[in-house]
Design a protein around this motif. Structure first.
Motif, PDB file in Angstrom:
ATOM      1  N   GLU A  18     -16.834  14.621  71.079  1.00 16.18           N
ATOM      2  CA  GLU A  18     -16.056  14.220  72.242  1.00 16.18           C
ATOM      3  C   GLU A  18     -15.631  12.755  72.132  1.00 16.18           C
ATOM      4  OE1 GLU A  18     -16.993  16.105  76.228  1.00 16.18           O
ATOM      5  OE2 GLU A  18     -17.555  14.026  76.581  1.00 16.18           O
ATOM      6  N   THR A  19     -14.371  12.504  72.399  1.00 18.79           N
ATOM      7  CA  THR A  19     -13.861  11.142  72.416  1.00 18.79           C
ATOM      8  C   THR A  19     -13.230  10.871  73.772  1.00 18.79           C
ATOM      9  OG1 THR A  19     -11.718  11.795  71.527  1.00 18.79           O
ATOM     10  CG2 THR A  19     -13.402  11.158  69.925  1.00 18.79           C
ATOM     11  N   GLU A  20     -13.012   9.607  74.051  1.00 21.27           N
ATOM     12  CA  GLU A  20     -12.474   9.217  75.355  1.00 21.27           C
ATOM     13  C   GLU A  20     -11.085   9.770  75.619  1.00 21.27           C
ATOM     14  OE1 GLU A  20     -12.803   5.154  76.507  1.00 21.27           O
ATOM     15  OE2 GLU A  20     -14.687   4.917  75.427  1.00 21.27           O
TER      16      GLU A  20
END
Length: 109
Positions: A18-20
């Motif tokens: 998961e990334t921003e």
């Protein structure tokens, strides 16, 4: 027991992938296919401690890589908690280390 197992998998995959700038990983995402509650329910019903440990180890390995490996304090603690989980011999013995692993992953997420 299936829900905490799925939660450990979810938190591990969130750390790894998961990334921003992306939508959050959810329980019904494709990446959770091999680690969803139904998979763990089947393993628990069979009493397959080694199978459960292998599934969790796959996820923890991804999380460990995401936090910088065992060279970092977060990684060392994660590895210790995973080792406690892997030392369990029965389903009942999995419970306490599983909850500790889940709580730790939640805290570092």
């Amino acid at each position: 027991m299936e829900t905490p197992l799925e939660t450990v998998a979810l938190f591990s995959l969130k750390l790894a992938y998961e990334t921003e700038d992306q939508s959050p990983i959810l329980r019904d995402d494709l990446v959770m296919g091999d680690y969803n509650r139904d998979v763990f329910e089947l393993l628990v019903r069979r009493g397959d401690v080694a199978g459960i440990q292998a599934k969790v180890a796959e996820c923890v390995h991804l999380a460990l890589t995401a936090v910088g490996g065992t060279a970092k304090p977060l990684g060392r603690e994660l590895q210790k908690l995973a080792a406690d989980f892997n030392d369990a011999q029965t389903l009942q013995q999995l419970d306490a280390p599983l909850r500790a692993l889940k709580d730790y992953l939640k805290a570092i997420l």
